[in-house]
Write an enzyme that holds these catalytic residues in place. Sequence first.
Site, PDB file in Angstrom:
ATOM      1  N   GLU A 180       0.868  -1.122   0.045  1.00 48.07           N
ATOM      2  CA  GLU A 180      -0.107   0.093   0.049  1.00 48.07           C
ATOM      3  C   GLU A 180       0.717   1.135   0.047  1.00 48.07           C
ATOM      4  O   GLU A 180       1.229   1.756   1.093  1.00 48.07           O
ATOM      5  CB  GLU A 180      -0.819  -0.107   1.381  1.00 48.07           C
ATOM      6  CG  GLU A 180      -2.114   0.949   1.148  1.00 48.07           C
ATOM      7  CD  GLU A 180      -2.062   2.438   1.624  1.00 48.07           C
ATOM      8  OE1 GLU A 180      -1.103   3.074   0.877  1.00 48.07           O
ATOM      9  OE2 GLU A 180      -2.519   2.576   2.508  1.00 48.07           O
ATOM     10  N   GLU A 189       4.086   8.250  -4.416  1.00 49.90           N
ATOM     11  CA  GLU A 189       5.065   7.634  -3.397  1.00 49.90           C
ATOM     12  C   GLU A 189       5.970   6.456  -3.874  1.00 49.90           C
ATOM     13  O   GLU A 189       6.517   5.390  -3.310  1.00 49.90           O
ATOM     14  CB  GLU A 189       4.268   6.921  -2.115  1.00 49.90           C
ATOM     15  CG  GLU A 189       3.494   7.859  -1.133  1.00 49.90           C
ATOM     16  CD  GLU A 189       2.957   7.142  -0.081  1.00 49.90           C
ATOM     17  OE1 GLU A 189       3.027   5.892  -0.054  1.00 49.90           O
ATOM     18  OE2 GLU A 189       2.341   7.883   0.866  1.00 49.90           O
TER      19      GLU A 189
END
Length: 720
Positions: A180, A189
């Site tokens: 995740e 990210e």
Amino acid sequence: MPSCCFLIGLGVAPRPPPAALGLLLRRRMASNRAFQLRLNPLTGDSEWLVVDEEEEAPSHHRQLLVATSYLDMLNDTARNRAYRHAIDATVTDPTSRVLDIGAGTGLLSMMAARALAAAGGGEGRGSVSACEAYLPMAKLTRRVFRANGMENKIKVFLKRSDELRVGVELDSRADILVSEILDSELLGEGLIPTLQHAHDMLLVKNPKTVPYRATTYGVLVESTFLWKMHDLHSNEANTEDGVWLTPDGTQNILSVKLQQHAMQCDALADEIRLLSEPFKVFEFDFWKRPDSHRETKIEIKATADGHAHAIISWWVLQLDSAGSIFYSTAPRWVRQSSGVDLPQCANGMKDWCDHWKQCVWFIQGTGAPAMKDQILALRASHDQTIISYQLNMNDEISSRSPKSDHLTLLPERIALYGDKAWRSALIGAVRNAMSGRSSPTCIVADDSVLLAVIVSSLLPSSKVITMFPGLRDKGFNYLRAVADANKFSMDRIEVIGKKASSLTMNDLKDEKINLVVGEPFYHGSEGMLPWQNLRFWNERTLLDPLLSEDAFIMPCKGILRLCAMSLPDLWRSRCSLKDVEGFDHSVVNDTFGACGDLSGEQQGPCLPYYVWQCGYTKKLSLVYSLMDFNFSEPIHSCFGKTKIKFAHDGICHGFAVWIDWVLDEKNSIVISTGPESRYWKQGVQLLSRPVQVNPVSSVMHVEAHFDPDTAELVFKSMVS
């Protein structure tokens, strides 16, 4: 789960956490140590701290984890349940080798270990390996594993995923990847480079993955509010005050950064008009190696006449290969009004959460005109971290490399710089302060190019010294580009490349300073708590030996104000954890600054939020003053207390706190940064427990202490 500090590499977050606590960068030092950079927001000074794997986490490391979105994420029941169902459906072979990249508290690893054991009748013969690159987080991961009896069932590596090697840390390539590593935009990210490396070096061919796929969507919207956040040229033309931050021919010299901006767009439901149905942009399959760059052309049919000011985007996760488990970050008003069949969360409408927002891409200028049924051509592209758009060639100029005089600011600052009332307040205060001064020497103590232009244009004979601690030479180059349009000479402007503590009369050519001004605004610190802009007070204090006897300081003072609030959505996202999908997470509550079930008078931290974006909110009291900061005096510690009487019935979850800036000595020009002013963040202090209140018998007692040595403002509160 996302990493919580700025790291260059794969499998970790390339963006810093909120800057409220001033801990911005971590560097690997050895296998069991790391460097952590701590910034003092009142001085701009920084120091390197050592994080040791064996030591208990000191308070400044806990503070950094408080400022992350881990707690909010673990309180997102829809997310947790979707991952649990998908992992249970995916990990069905007891011999599976599972890899968790960016483990966070290890929730997904524990889900995988439990599923392995269930598949093997209680004795899973497979393995679960987890990597977490951030040392304070990895230490917390091990605590969670011990609390759940998982310490011998999951291998934890204090490494980035690109540091793992098969045959060294990993016995063999993994069959299943759980991860995740997503932000509001999806890619920020490091999702793409992380997946690329994992497929190349860590996973078998055609592995199983959770999530299975992510799809990004967008919709064209018309919104005056969003238009004001990027079209500075048009908005300042409407002010008719003679100050030009974006003169004709240089409209893009000061603009928002060309990127998607995360925002809680549910809060804009009444200020948005949809000009299209939702459209699909990109699909990213986790089970195969992604491309670094792609481009697509999308034909969009306009559903109404109007001006497209922005593209609002979101993403939908398909967590399982069967296509039965989904998680969506779409705004509610899209799900409710759209004629397009969009995948929903596994259990329908999810609660408000702050860790994943929607994203806004601003369409340049006044927007793209659209007529109902017109086909608009949209070009979308992505690189390894960013998805960008170009509508009908309107944004062609934005693809060029920015010039040295081009400044980019956050949308909220752009909106402020185009706000007529705000500009009028600053111009009026400066004009009054300069009255009767023929050739004053003025210092702009912060990064305000607006004040530099105002002072220089109102009195061309003035000498203007700009500190520009964040903008530096970029600020000077910008002023040079707009000087002619504002009728001032650059001969009278100087950017000092020194800190205030290092300035001497030689730097000022033996001329005392008559005027010290600031918004206050420090570039790069917009995510901080309101009182951390008291850096202006500290700068003014350091300049004290250089000031004339009649020097004017603007703003003259700051007033700390607060208002009792009902904040059920924010409370739910920050409340203490117990059982998270069958795993005890109570050991993380103190580290993450959770609220609820706290002992005695203990309460959580005060954190920065745009209160208007915090889901459902209700004011329960009038606005009260708690403390004054008098900038005519050197910076010093302050104490204040007040008793808040409630004006409405409701459940009080805490209070919002902010600073109102008083620009003149008569207290007649005041700029408020409270919840009604949506371009500033406020501090939010949540109570240890929610309290039912009423106007008849309930009061809140609040005390606060400001310590300039630690740059902290600490609150104590009690409702009776």
